[in-house]
Each structure stands twice: as C-alpha cells, then as structure tokens.
Design an enzyme around this catalytic site. Structure first.
Site, PDB file in Angstrom:
ATOM      1  N   LYS A   1       0.805  -1.111   0.161  1.00  0.00           N
ATOM      2  CA  LYS A   1       0.039   0.127   0.058  1.00  0.00           C
ATOM      3  C   LYS A   1       0.896   1.177  -0.021  1.00  0.00           C
ATOM      4  O   LYS A   1       0.595   2.170  -0.575  1.00  0.00           O
ATOM      5  CB  LYS A   1      -0.903  -0.092   1.130  1.00  0.00           C
ATOM      6  CG  LYS A   1      -1.865  -0.933   1.176  1.00  0.00           C
ATOM      7  CD  LYS A   1      -3.209  -0.700   1.993  1.00  0.00           C
ATOM      8  CE  LYS A   1      -4.608  -1.774   1.655  1.00  0.00           C
ATOM      9  NZ  LYS A   1      -5.596  -1.605   2.593  1.00  0.00           N
TER      10      LYS A   1
ATOM     11  N   LYS B   1      -4.889 -10.769  -6.846  1.00  0.00           N
ATOM     12  CA  LYS B   1      -6.142 -11.205  -5.932  1.00  0.00           C
ATOM     13  C   LYS B   1      -7.398 -10.232  -6.112  1.00  0.00           C
ATOM     14  O   LYS B   1      -7.168  -8.863  -6.465  1.00  0.00           O
ATOM     15  CB  LYS B   1      -5.745 -11.212  -4.308  1.00  0.00           C
ATOM     16  CG  LYS B   1      -5.760  -9.901  -3.851  1.00  0.00           C
ATOM     17  CD  LYS B   1      -5.894 -10.059  -2.187  1.00  0.00           C
ATOM     18  CE  LYS B   1      -5.857  -8.447  -1.767  1.00  0.00           C
ATOM     19  NZ  LYS B   1      -6.248  -8.381  -0.412  1.00  0.00           N
TER      20      LYS B   1
ATOM     21  N   LYS C   1     -11.079  -4.393  -3.999  1.00  0.00           N
ATOM     22  CA  LYS C   1     -11.972  -3.155  -4.456  1.00  0.00           C
ATOM     23  C   LYS C   1     -10.938  -2.325  -5.317  1.00  0.00           C
ATOM     24  O   LYS C   1     -11.521  -1.700  -5.988  1.00  0.00           O
ATOM     25  CB  LYS C   1     -12.533  -2.640  -3.354  1.00  0.00           C
ATOM     26  CG  LYS C   1     -13.312  -3.611  -2.530  1.00  0.00           C
ATOM     27  CD  LYS C   1     -13.651  -3.049  -1.048  1.00  0.00           C
ATOM     28  CE  LYS C   1     -13.714  -4.219  -0.043  1.00  0.00           C
ATOM     29  NZ  LYS C   1     -14.076  -3.906   1.346  1.00  0.00           N
TER      30      LYS C   1
HETATM   31  P1  TYM Z   1     -11.043  -6.216   4.061  1.00  0.00           P
HETATM   32  O1  TYM Z   1     -12.223  -5.439   4.011  1.00  0.00           O
HETATM   33  O2  TYM Z   1      -9.989  -6.029   3.328  1.00  0.00           O
HETATM   34  O3  TYM Z   1     -11.549  -7.780   3.692  1.00  0.00           O
HETATM   35  C1  TYM Z   1     -12.568  -8.596   4.364  1.00  0.00           C
HETATM   36  C2  TYM Z   1     -12.259 -10.089   4.369  1.00  0.00           C
HETATM   37  O4  TYM Z   1     -12.328 -10.440   2.955  1.00  0.00           O
HETATM   38  C3  TYM Z   1     -11.037 -11.127   2.857  1.00  0.00           C
HETATM   39  N1  TYM Z   1     -10.671 -10.977   1.462  1.00  0.00           N
HETATM   40  C4  TYM Z   1     -10.552 -11.934   0.568  1.00  0.00           C
HETATM   41  N2  TYM Z   1     -10.710 -13.220   0.702  1.00  0.00           N
HETATM   42  C5  TYM Z   1     -10.340 -14.129  -0.260  1.00  0.00           C
HETATM   43  N3  TYM Z   1     -10.047 -13.588  -1.643  1.00  0.00           N
HETATM   44  C6  TYM Z   1      -9.872 -12.281  -1.925  1.00  0.00           C
HETATM   45  N4  TYM Z   1      -9.709 -11.860  -3.027  1.00  0.00           N
HETATM   46  C7  TYM Z   1     -10.260 -11.309  -0.797  1.00  0.00           C
HETATM   47  N5  TYM Z   1     -10.368 -10.065  -0.386  1.00  0.00           N
HETATM   48  C8  TYM Z   1     -10.701  -9.806   0.745  1.00  0.00           C
HETATM   49  C9  TYM Z   1     -10.083 -10.536   3.754  1.00  0.00           C
HETATM   50  O5  TYM Z   1      -9.079 -11.511   3.995  1.00  0.00           O
HETATM   51  C10 TYM Z   1     -10.907 -10.226   4.935  1.00  0.00           C
HETATM   52  O6  TYM Z   1     -11.028 -11.430   5.586  1.00  0.00           O
HETATM   53  N6  TYM Z   1      -7.824  -5.973   7.654  1.00  0.00           N
HETATM   54  C11 TYM Z   1      -9.139  -6.510   7.533  1.00  0.00           C
HETATM   55  C12 TYM Z   1     -10.279  -5.925   8.296  1.00  0.00           C
HETATM   56  C13 TYM Z   1     -10.124  -6.220  10.098  1.00  0.00           C
HETATM   57  C14 TYM Z   1     -10.232  -7.562  10.480  1.00  0.00           C
HETATM   58  C15 TYM Z   1      -9.822  -7.031  11.920  1.00  0.00           C
HETATM   59  C16 TYM Z   1     -10.063  -8.819  10.304  1.00  0.00           C
HETATM   60  C17 TYM Z   1      -9.831  -5.185  10.665  1.00  0.00           C
HETATM   61  N7  TYM Z   1      -9.955  -5.844  12.089  1.00  0.00           N
HETATM   62  C18 TYM Z   1      -9.917  -7.798  13.215  1.00  0.00           C
HETATM   63  C19 TYM Z   1      -9.985  -9.831  11.424  1.00  0.00           C
HETATM   64  C20 TYM Z   1      -9.999  -9.213  12.615  1.00  0.00           C
HETATM   65  C21 TYM Z   1      -9.363  -6.169   6.197  1.00  0.00           C
HETATM   66  O7  TYM Z   1      -8.743  -5.407   5.549  1.00  0.00           O
HETATM   67  O8  TYM Z   1     -10.480  -6.795   5.543  1.00  0.00           O
END
Ligand code: TYM
Length: 326
Positions: free
Chosen positions: A111, A191, A194
């Site tokens: 990032k 991957k 968004k």
């Molecule tokens: P975020 O919003 O990027 O994504 C939410 C969840 O979706 C999963 N994910 C994917 N899984 C498979 N293939 C993909 N292409 C893909 N893109 C996204 C992410 O692994 C995630 O599980 N940091 C986290 C949010 C968060 C969190 C936490 C998670 C904040 N605090 C505490 C667990 C525990 C995130 O960026 O999610």
C-alpha cells in the site's frame, strides 16, 4: 461458546473474493461461536477517502453482510468507531509492538508503494488496530482470507508480548481460513480487490456479471477456440468449483483439456450459476436499503453489546498495566 471476531472495511463494493474468502464462512459459524462482526471504518481511514460518503458506505456494508447471511439475531454486528475502546487499546498495544515487526508487513509495503511518498502512521499501525479489535473481545477464532494471515501472526505476537509484560489478560487467537482463502481477480494476475477494480460485487446485477465474466482473463494457452487448455491454470475454473455443480465442473475440465468447449461456453455457464447465488443476496440487500431503520437498529444494538464487553476488558487491561483508576 468460543468467541469469534472478524471485520470488513466499508470501502465500496463488497465482492465475491470477500464473500468466498470470509463472509460465507462467517455466516456458517453463527451457531457454533459467539460471533462479532465489525465494520472497520477506522481502518478505512488509513488510505485517502471521501468523508461525505463514509457513513452511508458503513451502513451499506452492514446491509450487504446481513444480505449475505449474517443474521443479527445470532451475532453481534457493529461499527468500530462507535466503540471508543478500539482506539484506546490500540494505543496501549502500541507500547509493546516492535517497529520492525510492523515494517515487515507485506500489505504495508504494497500500500505504501501504491500511495507513493506520503505514507501516514495510521497505515503503518493498521495491524495494531486489528489486534486491538480482536483482543478487546478476547476473540479466539478469526475467520479471514489469506491476505490477512500475516496480520494475524503479528496479532498473536503482540498479544503474547502484552501478556508477558502485564499478565495473561488475552487468549491466543487463530486464523480460520475458508476453502477459497485467496480469490483471484478477473485480470487473472492479482487477488480480487476493490481497489484494483478486478472484482464482481456481491450485489452486482445479472447483466453486469455476464459482461464482466465475458471479458475476464482465462487460461493464456487458449488463444483460439481449438487450443486445448489446463483448467487449473484458469482463473475462472476456480470460480466454477465454488459456483457450479459437480457435473458442470467435470464438463469444464474435460471440455477445456480437449478443446471441446470454448471459454465463452464456460463463461456463460459460470455467469448463470453465479447469478443464481447472487440474486437472493441482491434482493435481500435491496429490501434492507428500502428500510434503513432496520439496519440502523442492528448497529445500535450491536454497539451496545460491543461497548459493554469492551468496557470490562479495557478495565482489566488498565488494571494489568497498572494505570491509575481513581
Ligand atoms: P477487508 O475489508 O480487506 O476484507 C474483508 C475480508 O475479506 C477477505 N478478502 C478476501 N478473501 C479471499 N480472496 C480475496 N480476493 C479477498 N479480498 C478480501 C479478507 O481477508 C478479509 O477477511 N484488515 C481486515 C479487516 C479487519 C479485521 C480485523 C479482520 C480489521 N480488524 C480483525 C479480522 C480481525 C481487512 O482489511 O478486511
């Protein structure tokens, strides 16, 4: 019941990568764990965003997750910024987190590169806030996609350091990966994400699903229809394994290897199967959008439950850390 915690950022379209990698697993865990799901708006502030759109996106994210199967009667859904202890615990965990561990995070490096020069402390600190999210509810089982596994390893390290320094307040946490831990994007290279625009949203209308799949990258060996391919090298084959029936999957495997079917045939079947899964989600989402008070009530109740637990855990943390309590 063990407690499970997970989160998602309210940064636009929730896509089938999120759904297959995380949300579907969440929806299947509701009866087995005490599940907490958090719309992590404070995390979403770590990259430039439009303030006037944030509140609506947050409510939309709640609605989409409910439409995907998060039944608020069986779990706690809430918004991170409504529970002030997340930021408070983040600070305390900062005091035991090594800079070097944060600097090693792949997502931070990626990032920062995308942003260019002006990298902010919040982006660097992102995994500490994640750790605070989990620790605040004493979360033990953390369903995520595999892009978050490195952050969870660091969360385990930070929790261990806190416990070693101040006493055993927090339990160990473990990632729980779905059968589709890394959904590839339609570009076949990255991957699904968004920010890269290589995704299909879970509330996307049928015509748009068909169009996006029609232009998606497949096995590069299949330049002409008569060229045989290798399904396991095709991005869309992997999607078939989640959306199509066993007979259809065999049809794709055999047809691709023998050049009996073209990529277009394969895409058409995938599109209709995907649409069949996404249509009820979109319909539930539209119903919730038509009645935003339902969603507001869910997050208000979620915040109440989250706050009461967070306050107790925070009191325990402050006592362990020897802070003055009056
Ligand atoms: P975020 O919003 O990027 O994504 C939410 C969840 O979706 C999963 N994910 C994917 N899984 C498979 N293939 C993909 N292409 C893909 N893109 C996204 C992410 O692994 C995630 O599980 N940091 C986290 C949010 C968060 C969190 C936490 C998670 C904040 N605090 C505490 C667990 C525990 C995130 O960026 O999610």
């Amino acid at each position: 019941m063990k407690r499970s915690f997970s989160g998602i950022q309210p940064t636009g379209d929730i896509h089938i990568g999120n759904y297959l990698g995380a949300i579907k697993t969440w929806a299947e865990m509701l009866d087995e764990y005490d599940c907490f799901f958090c719309i992590v708006d404070l995390h979403a502030m770590t990259v430039p965003y439009e303030p006037s759109a944030m509140a609506q996106r947050t409510l939309d994210a709640v609605a989409v997750n409910m439409a995907c199967g998060l039944d608020p009667a069986r779990c706690t859904i809430f918004v991170q910024s409504q529970v002030q202890e997340h930021a408070e615990l983040c600070w305390i965990l900062d005091t035991v987190t090594p800079m070097g561990s944060l600097a090693r995070m792949t997502q931070f490096k990626q990032k920062s590169e995308q942003i260019g020069g002006d990298v902010k402390v919040g982006l660097f600190n992102y995994p500490v806030l994640m750790t605070a999210d989990i620790a605040l509810y004493k979360g033990e089982v953390i369903p995520v996609g595999d892009d978050q596994v490195q952050h969870l390893e660091l969360a385990r390290e930070i929790i261990r350091k806190f416990n070693n320094t101040f006493g055993p307040v927090f339990p160990e946490c473990q990632p729980l990966l779905s059968k589709a831990p890394r959904g590839m994007g339609l570009d076949g290279v990255n991957k699904m994400s968004k920010s890269l625009g290589n995704h299909i949203g879970v509330t996307e209308p049928p015509e748009s699903v068909r169009q996006k799949l029609a232009t998606a990258v497949t096995d590069p060996a299949r330049v002409k229809r008569t060229d045989p391919g290798e399904p396991t090298k095709c991005n869309l084959y992997h999607l078939h394994t989640y959306f199509s029936s066993p007979d259809e999957i065999t049809w794709v495997e055999e047809g691709c290897r023998s050049a009996g079917i073209g990529c277009l045939d394969c895409k058409k079947v995938l599109a209709e199967n995907m649409i069949a899964v996404l249509t009820p989600i979109r319909e539930r989402y539209e119903q919730l959008q038509a009645d935003p008070d339902v969603v507001r009530k869910v997050v208000a109740e979620g915040a109440d439950r989250a706050r009461s637990i967070a306050a107790d855990v925070m009191a325990e943390v402050k006592a362990a850390a020897g802070l003055y309590s009056g």
